[in-house]
Design a protein around this motif. Sequence first.
Motif, mmCIF file in Angstrom:
data_model
loop_
_atom_site.group_PDB
_atom_site.id
_atom_site.type_symbol
_atom_site.label_atom_id
_atom_site.label_comp_id
_atom_site.label_asym_id
_atom_site.label_seq_id
_atom_site.Cartn_x
_atom_site.Cartn_y
_atom_site.Cartn_z
ATOM 1 N N PRO A 30 -27.710 80.008 -1.111
ATOM 2 C CA PRO A 30 -26.985 79.549 -2.040
ATOM 3 C C PRO A 30 -25.963 79.268 -1.521
ATOM 4 N N ILE A 31 -25.765 79.411 -0.444
ATOM 5 C CA ILE A 31 -24.550 78.792 -0.473
ATOM 6 C C ILE A 31 -24.024 78.251 1.303
ATOM 7 N N PRO A 32 -23.680 77.291 1.292
ATOM 8 C CA PRO A 32 -23.752 76.184 2.492
ATOM 9 C C PRO A 32 -23.659 76.898 3.741
ATOM 10 N N ARG A 33 -24.464 75.980 4.940
ATOM 11 C CA ARG A 33 -24.398 76.858 6.183
ATOM 12 C C ARG A 33 -23.663 77.614 6.924
ATOM 13 N N TYR A 34 -22.972 76.417 6.747
ATOM 14 C CA TYR A 34 -21.035 77.509 7.781
ATOM 15 C C TYR A 34 -20.944 78.423 6.925
ATOM 16 N N GLU A 73 -10.232 74.466 18.759
ATOM 17 C CA GLU A 73 -11.425 73.696 17.516
ATOM 18 C C GLU A 73 -10.711 72.478 16.461
ATOM 19 N N LEU A 74 -9.283 73.097 15.815
ATOM 20 C CA LEU A 74 -8.533 72.394 15.192
ATOM 21 C C LEU A 74 -7.902 71.016 15.171
ATOM 22 N N PHE A 75 -7.709 70.893 16.888
ATOM 23 C CA PHE A 75 -7.609 69.905 17.644
ATOM 24 C C PHE A 75 -8.456 68.865 17.809
ATOM 25 N N TYR A 84 -17.988 68.536 12.347
ATOM 26 C CA TYR A 84 -18.986 69.383 12.018
ATOM 27 C C TYR A 84 -19.091 68.945 10.680
ATOM 28 N N PRO A 85 -20.180 67.925 10.695
ATOM 29 C CA PRO A 85 -20.890 67.330 9.422
ATOM 30 C C PRO A 85 -21.071 67.841 8.207
ATOM 31 N N GLU A 86 -21.342 69.438 8.073
ATOM 32 C CA GLU A 86 -21.006 69.438 6.848
ATOM 33 C C GLU A 86 -20.865 70.273 5.988
ATOM 34 N N ASP A 87 -21.068 70.835 4.802
ATOM 35 C CA ASP A 87 -19.681 70.835 3.721
ATOM 36 C C ASP A 87 -20.119 72.219 4.200
ATOM 37 N N ALA A 88 -18.423 73.272 3.425
ATOM 38 C CA ALA A 88 -18.534 74.248 3.417
ATOM 39 C C ALA A 88 -17.022 74.503 2.530
ATOM 40 N N GLY A 94 -11.456 70.023 8.379
ATOM 41 C CA GLY A 94 -13.199 69.600 9.285
ATOM 42 C C GLY A 94 -13.288 70.958 9.753
ATOM 43 N N VAL A 95 -12.780 72.448 10.114
ATOM 44 C CA VAL A 95 -13.266 72.519 11.204
ATOM 45 C C VAL A 95 -14.007 73.958 10.940
#
Length: 263
Positions: A30-34, A73-75, A84-88, A94-95
């Motif tokens: 029920p929640i996004p994968r990330y 990761e942020l950089f 990371y193409p999926e929504d969350a 974007g991380v």
Amino acid sequence: MRFAWLEALSCVFAAAVFVLLAVSKVWHGPIPRYDFLLLGCLLVTGLLWVTGVETGREVLVIGLFHVVGLALELFKVRVGSWSYPEDAYTKILGVPLYSGFMYAAVGSYLCQAWRRLELGLIDYRPVPTAVAAAAVYANFFTHHWLPDLRLLGALLLIVATWRTTVTFRVGETRYRIPLWLSFVLIGGFLWLAENAATLLGAWQYPDQTDVWRMVHVSKFGSWALLVSVSFVLVAALKRLDIRRRGVGASDYDLPMPALSSRS
């Protein structure tokens, strides 16, 4: 076989992350994968601490590595190295926040292996090694604008650790290995793990957008270099722990044999 078993036990946190990746790949909750992965990593961390598999200090190390990894990761995502193409809901610039736990898994492994194999260091030079590791970490950022100096960083690490030996116990026998060689071996396993992680959709390189491809072999060297940064952090925390316990503490009471070093 005994060594392999101890290594497997040391990878318990990393194994749990891969299980979460595999489950989230085939099961859409029920929640996004990330977000699911973040909650799962937090629950695993809490479970390992409550059951005593991870000590309180090791959980703190996991948190430290999460912060260090998240900064990288942020950089890297910002400059387009991977995505990371999926929504969350738990994404920042974007991380997804769960991504830091993949670096934390490396820190967890080092702490677990250090304790289970009773690691010790001979002729460890903390200052030169830390300086070389810091230069390596900085190059992960600066090579996007300045010349890539990873080969120079690798050379500095070899020079700084040339006489450093890691000792470890398997059964009743102690073995030893050059520190720089341990970086190479761990880096190789991390490169294999990265291939499995990208196959499961943990993140995505630009050439994996349309179809999955093996991660370029150059990442082998990048992981070997990044391991040195992780090692320096864990070694510093271990030395602080020894000093906190006092000079009179016996090796039996310490999480590792006392470090002998040359300044």
